[in-house]
Write an enzyme that holds these catalytic residues in place. Structure first.
Site, PDB file in Angstrom:
ATOM      1  N   ASP A   1       0.832  -1.202   0.000  1.00  0.00           N
ATOM      2  CA  ASP A   1       0.000   0.000   0.000  1.00  0.00           C
ATOM      3  C   ASP A   1       0.867   1.252   0.000  1.00  0.00           C
ATOM      4  O   ASP A   1       1.590   1.512   0.961  1.00  0.00           O
ATOM      5  CB  ASP A   1      -0.902  -0.042   1.245  1.00  0.00           C
ATOM      6  CG  ASP A   1      -1.831   1.148   1.338  1.00  0.00           C
ATOM      7  OD1 ASP A   1      -2.020   1.844   0.318  1.00  0.00           O
ATOM      8  OD2 ASP A   1      -2.374   1.386   2.440  1.00  0.00           O
TER       9      ASP A   1
ATOM     10  N   ASP B   1      -1.975   5.882  -5.657  1.00  0.00           N
ATOM     11  CA  ASP B   1      -2.396   4.794  -4.792  1.00  0.00           C
ATOM     12  C   ASP B   1      -2.790   3.593  -5.658  1.00  0.00           C
ATOM     13  O   ASP B   1      -3.758   3.678  -6.420  1.00  0.00           O
ATOM     14  CB  ASP B   1      -3.590   5.272  -3.942  1.00  0.00           C
ATOM     15  CG  ASP B   1      -3.933   4.312  -2.812  1.00  0.00           C
ATOM     16  OD1 ASP B   1      -3.635   3.110  -2.942  1.00  0.00           O
ATOM     17  OD2 ASP B   1      -4.508   4.764  -1.804  1.00  0.00           O
TER      18      ASP B   1
END
Ligand SMILES: *[C@@H]1O[C@H](CO)[C@@H](O)[C@H](O)[C@H]1NC(C)=O
Ligand SMILES: *[C@@H]1O[C@H](CO)[C@@H](O)[C@H](O)[C@H]1NC(C)=O
Ligand SMILES: *[C@@H]1O[C@H](CO)[C@@H](O)[C@H](O)[C@H]1NC(C)=O
Ligand SMILES: *[C@@H]1O[C@H](CO)[C@@H](O)[C@H](O)[C@H]1NC(C)=O
Ligand SMILES: *[C@@H]1O[C@H](CO)[C@@H](O)[C@H](O)[C@H]1NC(C)=O
Ligand SMILES: *[C@@H]1O[C@H](CO)[C@@H](O)[C@H](O)[C@H]1NC(C)=O
Ligand SMILES: *[C@@H]1O[C@H](CO)[C@@H](O)[C@H](O)[C@H]1NC(C)=O
Ligand SMILES: *[C@@H]1O[C@H](CO)[C@@H](O)[C@H](O)[C@H]1NC(C)=O
Length: 395
Positions: A103, A291
């Site tokens: 992440d 992201d």
């Protein structure tokens, strides 16, 4: 065999042995994308709310908007719908193998502890302290809030391997409680944060940052390649401390990461502009968070409107989603640092209902850029120079 052939044979044997590479440590691991289990429409609303919560501390000023997003998410808790997306891969902690979500938008490493007896933990790999000789219990309590729920537990310390690259004595979270059933059906056991150290909730250095400090990697950057495939087959490669030059053409161009209140936290860049079919959209002073946990690009309402004005045949639906012609052939390019990066036509359209890969997001004045852009470039994240480099992927 005469003496000459013997010499030649010896020469080649020695030459070949001599020139064989010193067994270098594997610094790459493959990533798999969590398979989407629901249609784009079913989960779109959740994603918007998730990202608003994920980035709320710095980018959401409207508290009412935030409260209603939280309410929608808690009401959706009982819908057995799996909403988490992103790329995961294998790591080793104290010789125990885990699948973790990589992440870019968080900076902690955690896995479930053997002490967690909840159902959501029991269906995943759990860390057994007594099986690791290198484990040290630290015992600081922590609680980390993710868009999908909260995890809490205590901290420990052990050696973490990604490929064959080690972070020695890495502090990580051992989760004893997972609140929110969001973690139940997912393919990964824990999360591996790839943001900057200042973002760490358990207030420690990230595994990659430690690898750099301990000189386990040659360079302070990691490269990400996301392979374009069909909806379920997306895969990728994460390379630590190196760049996989087979994956791109031309040069990498570097862009400075933007800070928040003087600190580097998220992977944020200034966006110069977007061009569609040769027309500049004249976006000015826009910023984007990168992201890999997002399939698509989210923009504030006005920007999404401007974008779709230039996509021939696009339309805004009653539920405020955009659709585009299924056969859209528009030439879209994102511009960073005066360099244009073309988007493959397959990345303009999402799924068989042909939703646009650009939708209205909920983060104030901030774009969120996910896979539909990142699949088109090889991206390099440098934690020392605070840059992101892009190069177009090889066709
Ligand atoms: C979800 O279901 C549980 C058990 O049926 C119930 O106690 C809880 O209130 C429900 N949550 C929401 C947000 O509806
Ligand atoms: C797990 O439980 C054991 C025994 O109660 C305890 O010693 C240990 O610290 C616990 N570990 C974690 C990570 O909670
Ligand atoms: C952890 O490992 C020890 C040592 O092999 C074993 O006795 C124990 O049952 C394991 N704990 C769990 C919860 O699997
Ligand atoms: C998608 O790709 C995966 C992996 O490459 C493959 O196993 C699967 O059959 C493909 N599905 C379709 C519908 O093409
Ligand atoms: C990026 O940062 C470096 C070092 O702080 C600086 O020298 C350079 O001019 C910056 N580049 C741009 C495009 O702002
Ligand atoms: C938009 O699509 C229509 C119908 O397909 C076509 O006639 C027109 O030339 C297109 N315009 C542009 C700018 O591509
Ligand atoms: C896309 O499909 C529509 C409807 O079938 C058709 O009218 C149009 O010509 C197609 N456009 C392109 C660029 O192929
Ligand atoms: C990082 O910055 C240094 C000094 O500014 C520069 O020499 C080097 O090329 C940069 N490295 C990358 C990968 O951009």
């Amino acid at each position: 065999m005469n003496i000459y052939t013997l010499i030649i044979w010896l020469y080649f044997t020695i030459f070949i042995i001599d020139s064989a590479p010193i067994t270098s440590k594997s610094n790459s691991i493959s990533l798999k994308k969590i398979a989407p289990k629901h249609s784009f429409k079913e989960v779109h609303q959740f994603y918007k709310d998730y990202f608003m919560l994920k980035y709320q501390n710095i980018y959401v000023t409207d508290q009412d908007k935030l409260a209603s997003a939280e309410k929608r998410l808690s009401e959706s808790e009982n819908l057995t719908i799996s909403k988490i997306i992103g790329y995961y891969g294998e790591i080793t902690i104290g010789s125990q193998i885990f699948k973790t979500l990589f992440d870019l938008g968080s900076s902690d490493l955690w896995v479930p502890s053997q002490n967690c007896t909840q159902y959501s933990c029991s269906i995943h790999k759990r860390f057994n302290e007594s099986l690791s000789k290198t484990f040290n219990r630290i015992g600081t309590p922590f609680s980390l809030r993710y868009e999908a729920g909260t995890v809490s537990g205590i901290t420990g310390k052990d050696n973490v391997l990604v490929g064959e690259i080690e972070s020695e004595g890495q502090i990580f979270g051992l989760v004893q409680e997972e609140d929110g059933d969001e973690f139940e059906p997912v393919e990964f056991d824990g999360i591996f944060g790839m943001g900057f150290d200042d973002l760490s909730g358990i207030k420690t250095t990230t595994p990659f940052s430690n690898m750099v400090k301990q000189k386990a990697v040659a360079n302070p950057y990691f490269g990400i390649y996301l392979q374009r495939s069909n909806d379920t087959g997306h895969t990728g490669t994460l390379t630590l401390g190196d760049i996989d030059t087979t994956k791109f053409t031309g040069n990498l161009n570097y862009n400075n990461v933007s800070t928040i209140k003087g600190k580097n936290v998220y992977w944020i860049l200034d966006v110069d502009d977007i061009s569609i079919n040769g027309n500049k959209l004249k976006f000015k002073n826009r910023q984007a968070i990168f992201d890999t946990g997002s399939n698509i690009v989210y923009m504030p309402e006005e920007d999404a409107k401007t974008y779709h004005k230039f996509i021939n045949g696009s339309s805004l639906n009653n539920d405020r989603t955009y659709t585009v012609p299924c056969n859209a052939t528009d030439q879209v390019a994102y511009i960073f640092g005066d360099v244009s990066y073309n988007i493959d036509q397959s990345d303009l359209v999402m799924g068989s209902d042909c939703y646009s890969s650009v939708q209205i997001g909920s983060i104030d004045n901030m774009w969120l850029i996910g896979d539909s852009f990142l699949r088109n470039v090889y991206s390099v994240y440098n934690i020392k120079n605070f840059t992101i480099g892009f190069a177009p992927i090889s066709k």
